[in-house]
Design a protein around this motif. Structure first.
Motif: not given
Length: 318
Positions: A280-283, A288-291, A295-299
């Motif tokens: 569950l922690l890894m998921a 969080l990494y995907i989000v 966000n980086v791509k959108r910026r």
């Protein structure tokens, strides 16, 4: 000039006159005005001795020695006499067993005595709480009292006086309240009150009475919170011991039928729970990494859009 016979006659007349003069004897008064008084051990006692003579009276103890005055031992002493010209006050503070006996108030011409009898005051010696028994049994709620005379008892249930005569299952005893064929409705808070009818002294004690069902385990009487604890089945116990090599305690269980593989099952459950927690922690970390990447791509996209717009504006101006 008187003759010898005349002088003798005068002497006889004078002697007769002296015999006719009444002799006044001083009267000594004690307060309390009795020859014997009974008091409780631990009580503060005051006895006053008054006289009509100008001689200051003194107090003497049961052993015949003079009681020291407050001027000698001070007011903080336990036994002393406060002496004045025509009276003396005897103080016996926090009376002890050795203070009993005959006390004497004495002057040069008179004395008065008073016997001091000391007794144990009324008090409840033993009334354990909680007390408990099983449904259907006969049980005496213990309340043992020490009293110089036979005390009278009053029992309360949840603050209300118990009418012993109107309750056939209840019987008043010298050392408690007897209940026959105990019911679950008999459980609750009781109060034992004892009264000395001669002196008016009284004492009381609250008692918690627990009534258990047939399948309940007796609670420890010496535990002050036993009445608040649920019954525990005797066929299974839980032992928790601190571990010297791990950060969590070792938990082992025992049953009346043997240990079997219970410890192995508990270990498997703990390992399985740990693996599930790690997954569950890894998921959560991956999400969080995907989000974060989105966000980086959108910026980055917005930044490139602003740069292209600025370039087109410059080309148009040229």
């Amino acid at each position: 000039m008187f003759s010898v016979d005349s002088r003798q006659c005068v002497t006889m007349i004078y002697a007769a006159a002296l015999l006719l003069v009444p002799v006044v004897h001083a009267v000594m008064v004690l307060t309390p005005s009795v020859t014997e008084t009974t008091r409780d051990l631990g009580e503060n006692i005051l006895i006053i001795c008054e006289t009509e003579t100008p001689d200051s009276p003194h107090w003497f103890g049961p052993d015949g020695t003079q009681i020291p005055s407050d001027a000698e031992v001070g007011l903080a002493a336990r036994v002393f006499a406060a002496e004045q010209t025509t009276f003396s006050r005897l103080f016996v503070n926090r009376a002890e067993e050795g203070d009993g006996g005959v006390y004497t108030c004495r002057t040069d011409t008179e004395e008065a005595t008073l016997q001091l009898i000391l007794q144990l005051p009324l008090r409840i010696e033993s009334a354990p709480s909680p007390q408990q028994t099983r449904v259907g049994s006969d049980y005496k709620i213990v309340c043992q009292v020490t009293s110089p005379t036979t005390p009278t008892f009053t029992w309360y249930y949840r603050g209300d006086v118990i009418d012993i005569d109107a309750t056939p299952r209840y019987t008043l005893a010298a050392d408690g309240l007897m209940i026959t064929d105990v019911m679950t409705s008999d459980s609750g808070p009781y109060t034992c009150e004892a009264l000395n009818p001669d002196t008016g002294d009284s004492d009381f004690q609250d008692i918690v009475f627990n009534v258990m069902e047939d399948d309940a385990t007796p609670q420890a009487l010496d535990s002050p919170s036993a009445s608040q604890l649920p019954s525990v089945s005797p066929t299974r116990t839980l032992n928790v011991t601190p571990s010297r090599t791990a950060g969590t305690p070792n938990i082992t269980t025992e049953t009346g039928e043997g240990t079997g593989d219970t410890g192995r099952d508990n270990t498997s459950a703990v390992v399985g729970g740990g693996l599930a927690g790690m997954v569950l922690l890894m998921a959560v970390i991956v999400s969080l990494y995907i989000v974060y990447r989105n966000n980086v791509k959108r910026r980055d996209g917005r930044s490139r859009g602003r740069v292209n717009t600025a370039d087109r504006a410059e080309d148009g101006g040229m």
